[in-house]
Scaffold this active site. Sequence first.
Site, short mmCIF file in Angstrom:
data_model
loop_
_atom_site.label_atom_id
_atom_site.label_comp_id
_atom_site.label_asym_id
_atom_site.label_seq_id
_atom_site.Cartn_x
_atom_site.Cartn_y
_atom_site.Cartn_z
CG HIS A 171 -0.31 -0.38 2.49
ND1 HIS A 171 -0.81 -1.37 3.30
CD2 HIS A 171 0.82 0.05 3.10
CE1 HIS A 171 -0.03 -1.51 4.36
NE2 HIS A 171 0.96 -0.65 4.26
CE1 TYR A 258 14.03 -0.65 2.66
CE2 TYR A 258 12.73 1.05 1.58
CZ TYR A 258 12.82 -0.05 2.40
OH TYR A 258 11.67 -0.54 2.98
#
Length: 488
Positions: A171, A258
């Site tokens: 989502h 990340y």
Amino acid sequence: MSFKIAIIGAGSVGFTKKLFTDILCVPEFKDIEFALTDVSEHNLQMIKAILDRIVEANRLPTRVTATTDRRKALEGARYVISCVRVGGLEAYADDIRIPLKYGIDQCVGDTICAGGILYGQRNIPVILDFCKDMREVAETNVKFLNYANPMAMNTWAAIEYGKVDTVGLCHGVQHGAEQIAEVLGAKSTQELDYVCSGINHQTWFIDLRLNGRPIGKDELVAAFEAHPVYSQQEKLRIDVLKRFGVYSTESNGHLSEYLPWYRKRPDEITRWIDMSDWIHGETGGYLRYSTETRNWFETEYPQFLEAASKPIDRAKRSNEHASHILEALETNRVYRGHFNVKNNGVIANLPQDAIIESPGFVDRFGINMAAGITLPEACAATCIASINVQRMSVHAAISGDIDLLKLAVLHDPLVGAVSTPEEVWQMVDEMVVAQAAWLPQYAHAVPAARERLSTSQVKTREWAGAARRSVRSIEELRAEKAALKQAG
């Protein structure tokens, strides 16, 4: 219509309830069967009681069954949804705790980085077992909807090695779109059109239009910097927007782990994060949140059961993809969403074997991806670095090759920015030994790893991280919720 949906990991109580009520918002689906399965009989019975209460309150013919026998739950299923967390919170705590000893500070640790890679090692053998069962006892053309992280690795394994028709669902895109609509002054996301593409948790809004008008970088930066809340909560995300020229789907905390630039030194971490909520960068934030949520549910279960007695409000159907995909496949009402699938040319400048997240349309013919997308070069470079880690991680999980696992962790952007090769080798040994109960493919490697740990000269430290908070008690949670209710 009458068909069967199996939910694996159905003890994920809040999310299972959301999926269940979303699916029952489709009028044609009232007569279907939900087969719940989980390794925890306790959690399974708690969620079954809630779903039974919903069925009863809405006077539906829907059938709900629950069993710890996964194969039985999968028998004859047309759709299988996975919400599993292999190893539960116990293993997850090690995903955060052990890397901290080597200076690696994660907010979530469920996608890549040291925690996400080990999470994938635990999940992938189990997912292949799911796929084997699906091939043998589910409907012939069963569709596997994977919600479990690490999304790309799990989906990669299910498609490439499990040989089951699989789509990964998240989502992040919807949440990012909600933020953009808000800062631009839109009344709702219905006024916003966008193309969002990349890989899961590193997806980029490469084309934005508000009521048909293109939105450029400068306007979007100005809108975020002027927002009284997001300007503080999303500092890192806004910085990436300024440098890359496009907005990322992922929260400040997720995105920070990340990349190799923002969490590699403690003073840098505190500069870029915001402590108003876990998702903005708190050390081990999602672990704390998950622990508190589980404790709250166990303690306040009667309230959850009482809330299940209310009628389903179709106007409150969520934007989670699952119910909309099933509706499109079964009724041919076309649905546009963003899906995790094998690239195969969808994104021109990402590897063909990668699991990408990009726009697609669903109808009776299946999920049809919009091909020919090219990412901005900086976005592609960032995604490719993660894809290379994901590929090695999947291959290591399949083969049980601990040396390849260590190379995957070594090549992780944040790990590489923080740790030396010697530290990475020892850290992986330590994590494999600590999580051996959930890593059957590494059983042969555990004795040697344990021996290396006993003679290692690599120094570690006991470190809580740059921005760690303690798990709050039920009393503290009650007081906070009461204060919020009074203020709002």
